[in-house]
Design a protein around this motif. Structure first.
Motif, mmCIF file in Angstrom:
data_model
loop_
_atom_site.group_PDB
_atom_site.id
_atom_site.type_symbol
_atom_site.label_atom_id
_atom_site.label_comp_id
_atom_site.label_asym_id
_atom_site.label_seq_id
_atom_site.Cartn_x
_atom_site.Cartn_y
_atom_site.Cartn_z
ATOM 1 N N THR A 1 8.248 4.434 -8.563
ATOM 2 C CA THR A 1 7.462 5.576 -8.690
ATOM 3 C C THR A 1 8.160 6.691 -7.967
ATOM 4 O O THR A 1 9.214 6.195 -6.997
ATOM 5 C CB THR A 1 6.033 5.116 -7.911
ATOM 6 N N LYS A 2 7.750 7.700 -7.954
ATOM 7 C CA LYS A 2 8.121 8.793 -7.228
ATOM 8 C C LYS A 2 9.566 9.326 -7.468
ATOM 9 O O LYS A 2 10.046 9.805 -6.313
ATOM 10 C CB LYS A 2 7.889 8.858 -5.654
ATOM 11 N N GLN B 1 -10.972 4.626 -5.205
ATOM 12 C CA GLN B 1 -9.766 5.371 -5.720
ATOM 13 C C GLN B 1 -9.479 5.010 -7.581
ATOM 14 O O GLN B 1 -9.170 6.004 -8.037
ATOM 15 C CB GLN B 1 -8.435 5.083 -4.923
ATOM 16 N N GLU C 1 2.900 13.145 -10.082
ATOM 17 C CA GLU C 1 1.487 12.668 -9.762
ATOM 18 C C GLU C 1 0.470 12.623 -10.939
ATOM 19 O O GLU C 1 -0.749 12.273 -10.657
ATOM 20 C CB GLU C 1 0.685 13.437 -8.589
ATOM 21 N N ASN D 1 1.092 -1.105 -0.193
ATOM 22 C CA ASN D 1 0.095 -0.012 -0.015
ATOM 23 C C ASN D 1 0.831 1.374 0.082
ATOM 24 O O ASN D 1 1.727 1.370 0.807
ATOM 25 C CB ASN D 1 -0.956 0.146 1.309
ATOM 26 N N GLY D 2 0.224 2.186 -0.719
ATOM 27 C CA GLY D 2 0.908 3.621 -0.630
ATOM 28 C C GLY D 2 2.215 3.748 -1.713
ATOM 29 O O GLY D 2 2.746 4.775 -1.788
ATOM 30 N N VAL D 3 2.445 2.748 -2.500
ATOM 31 C CA VAL D 3 3.792 2.803 -3.413
ATOM 32 C C VAL D 3 3.554 3.658 -4.618
ATOM 33 O O VAL D 3 4.256 4.096 -5.250
ATOM 34 C CB VAL D 3 4.337 1.396 -3.688
ATOM 35 N N GLY D 4 2.089 3.502 -4.970
ATOM 36 C CA GLY D 4 1.568 4.156 -6.281
ATOM 37 C C GLY D 4 1.034 3.232 -7.114
ATOM 38 O O GLY D 4 0.986 3.618 -8.454
ATOM 39 N N LYS D 5 0.505 2.287 -6.589
ATOM 40 C CA LYS D 5 -0.201 1.130 -7.746
ATOM 41 C C LYS D 5 -1.149 1.763 -8.439
ATOM 42 O O LYS D 5 -1.247 1.817 -9.576
ATOM 43 C CB LYS D 5 -0.586 0.096 -6.653
ATOM 44 N N THR D 6 -2.315 2.302 -7.708
ATOM 45 C CA THR D 6 -3.499 2.738 -8.369
ATOM 46 C C THR D 6 -3.194 3.674 -9.177
ATOM 47 O O THR D 6 -3.543 3.895 -10.449
ATOM 48 C CB THR D 6 -4.445 3.120 -7.202
ATOM 49 N N GLY E 1 7.816 6.355 -12.597
ATOM 50 C CA GLY E 1 6.721 7.290 -12.237
ATOM 51 C C GLY E 1 7.594 8.612 -11.858
ATOM 52 O O GLY E 1 8.323 8.747 -11.038
ATOM 53 N N LEU E 2 7.338 9.815 -12.507
ATOM 54 C CA LEU E 2 7.886 11.111 -12.364
ATOM 55 C C LEU E 2 6.878 12.153 -11.917
ATOM 56 O O LEU E 2 7.528 13.262 -12.239
ATOM 57 C CB LEU E 2 8.649 11.283 -13.816
ATOM 58 N N LYS F 1 -2.166 5.757 -14.884
ATOM 59 C CA LYS F 1 -1.371 6.431 -15.858
ATOM 60 C C LYS F 1 -1.110 5.713 -17.109
ATOM 61 O O LYS F 1 -1.084 5.881 -18.277
ATOM 62 C CB LYS F 1 0.112 6.712 -15.086
HETATM 63 P P1 GDP Z 1 -1.161 2.627 -3.745
HETATM 64 O O1 GDP Z 1 -1.650 2.399 -2.462
HETATM 65 O O2 GDP Z 1 -0.094 1.758 -3.936
HETATM 66 O O3 GDP Z 1 -2.367 2.477 -4.655
HETATM 67 O O4 GDP Z 1 -0.768 3.953 -4.068
HETATM 68 P P2 GDP Z 1 -1.507 5.419 -4.590
HETATM 69 O O5 GDP Z 1 -1.591 5.204 -6.103
HETATM 70 O O6 GDP Z 1 -2.735 5.840 -3.963
HETATM 71 O O7 GDP Z 1 -0.559 6.496 -4.430
HETATM 72 C C1 GDP Z 1 0.006 6.781 -3.108
HETATM 73 C C2 GDP Z 1 0.325 8.289 -3.294
HETATM 74 O O8 GDP Z 1 1.506 8.569 -3.991
HETATM 75 C C3 GDP Z 1 -0.676 9.190 -3.776
HETATM 76 O O9 GDP Z 1 -0.503 10.258 -3.231
HETATM 77 C C4 GDP Z 1 -0.108 9.506 -5.538
HETATM 78 O O10 GDP Z 1 -0.626 10.680 -5.932
HETATM 79 C C5 GDP Z 1 1.395 9.350 -5.206
HETATM 80 N N1 GDP Z 1 2.229 9.046 -6.489
HETATM 81 C C6 GDP Z 1 2.124 7.733 -7.197
HETATM 82 N N2 GDP Z 1 3.068 7.872 -7.948
HETATM 83 C C7 GDP Z 1 3.758 9.156 -7.808
HETATM 84 C C8 GDP Z 1 4.887 9.533 -8.600
HETATM 85 O O11 GDP Z 1 5.283 9.156 -9.646
HETATM 86 N N3 GDP Z 1 5.570 10.696 -8.174
HETATM 87 C C9 GDP Z 1 4.809 11.397 -7.107
HETATM 88 N N4 GDP Z 1 5.470 12.606 -6.858
HETATM 89 N N5 GDP Z 1 3.615 11.025 -6.439
HETATM 90 C C10 GDP Z 1 3.373 9.655 -7.068
#
Ligand code: GDP
Length: 303
Positions: free
Chosen positions: A255-256, A148, A284, A111-116, A281-282, A121
């Motif tokens: 990501t990020k 989400q 949001e 969770n939180g890594v940016g999967k969704t 991922g570069l 994208k």
């Molecule tokens: P999930 O729990 O893995 O599904 O994570 P989310 O997709 O909800 O992403 C968690 C947070 O990371 C969100 O606030 C996204 O906007 C942010 N995020 C995801 N990918 C990137 C990225 O490549 N760059 C930045 N800066 N933020 C990102």
């Protein structure tokens, strides 16, 4: 250009330090290499990878009889590109998505890594390439995960196959595959749960989800992408090791990268895990997802 923008933090820190080093040292000596080693480790390149890199640099410097530090800088970027490219298989960062078939891409990660966000994208990217896309809301565990994904679906203009929160993810996958077949879509992107509280259960769940897909579509899933958050550094490495031990991960999404000065983690992952980084991922926004390219990445850092 996207790479350059997204890598600003890493460039300012890492390349800035290398440039500073090059300007301070006239001659390439042991101390120069020691400082370079520290800079690389500070950028999360990973100790093993750094050691290899420094060894190779030393050999190259000797072989070409390089005295000037400025010249070493270009050797550093050459070597970085070499490591990033890895072997033939690893250097292919294109997703295994083919025409004339239903392609299934499974996303895994905590969770939180940016999967969704990555699924959203990628859906946007694929749509832009003229492909039809369907999303499967396979994270039935985390509160809000389904909504989400639906928000992203609406934003991008693709449908989401879902059930209620708490339902069996394998059942959701079964539905999604049937819907994808009936609608003859090109790509089905599947979200999964990422709770870390009970790793054994999570891994079992992922296995079950995978089995359902395999049974319904021979040869699928065509990609299993592990999503990792670059800002978590060595934690991301640990997650990569855990997931790849139990699941056949075909590629990594990092990501990020825009949010970290430690973009060297890409190098550590490539060198220590032999799993290709396929997407990065570069940012949001919808457009902030790029296919990974070693040369663009390294030159984006230095120039
Ligand atoms: P999930 O729990 O893995 O599904 O994570 P989310 O997709 O909800 O992403 C968690 C947070 O990371 C969100 O606030 C996204 O906007 C942010 N995020 C995801 N990918 C990137 C990225 O490549 N760059 C930045 N800066 N933020 C990102």
């Amino acid at each position: 250009e996207k790479f350059r923008e997204g890598l600003t933090k890493t460039r300012d820190s890492f390349a800035g330090k290398v440039n500073d080093l090059v300007s301070r040292y006239r001659k390439v000596d042991e101390e120069f290499f020691e400082e370079l080693e520290e800079i690389l480790i500070g950028a999360d390149v990973g100790v093993t990878t750094v050691m290899n890199l420094i060894d190779e640099l030393k050999m190259e410097v000797k072989r070409r009889n390089i005295q000037d530090t400025e010249e070493v800088r270009s050797v550093i970027s050459e070597k970085l590109v070499e490591i990033y490219q890895g072997d033939q298989e690893e250097s292919n960062t294109a997703l295994n998505i083919q025409t004339e078939r239903l392609n299934v891409v499974l996303f895994v990660g905590v969770n939180g890594v940016g999967k969704t966000t990555t699924i959203g994208k990628l859906a946007h990217k694929l749509k832009g390439e003229g492909k039809s896309v369907l999303l499967a809301a396979g994270d039935t565990f985390r509160a809000g995960a389904i909504e989400q994904l639906e928000v992203w679906g609406e934003r991008v203009g693709v449908d989401v196959i879902k059930q209620s929160e708490g339902s069996d993810p394998a059942a959701v996958m079964y539905d999604a595959v049937q819907a994808a077949k009936a609608r003859k879509v090109d790509v089905l992107l599947c979200d999964t749960a990422g709770r870390l509280q009970n790793k054994v259960n999570l891994m079992k769940e992922l296995e079950k989800v995978k089995r359902v897909i395999e049974k319904e579509i021979p040869g699928a899933p065509h990609e299993v992408l592990l999503v990792l958050d670059a800002t978590t550094g060595q934690n991301a490495m640990t997650q990569a090791k855990q997931f790849s031990q139990t699941t056949d991960v075909s590629g990594i999404v990092l990501t990020k990268l825009d949010g970290t000065a430690k973009g060297g983690i890409v190098l550590a992952i490539r060198n220590e895990l032999s799993i290709p980084v396929k997407l990065v991922g570069l940012g949001e926004k919808m457009d902030d997802l790029q296919q990974f390219d070693a040369e663009q990445y390294v030159y984006g850092l230095f120039y």
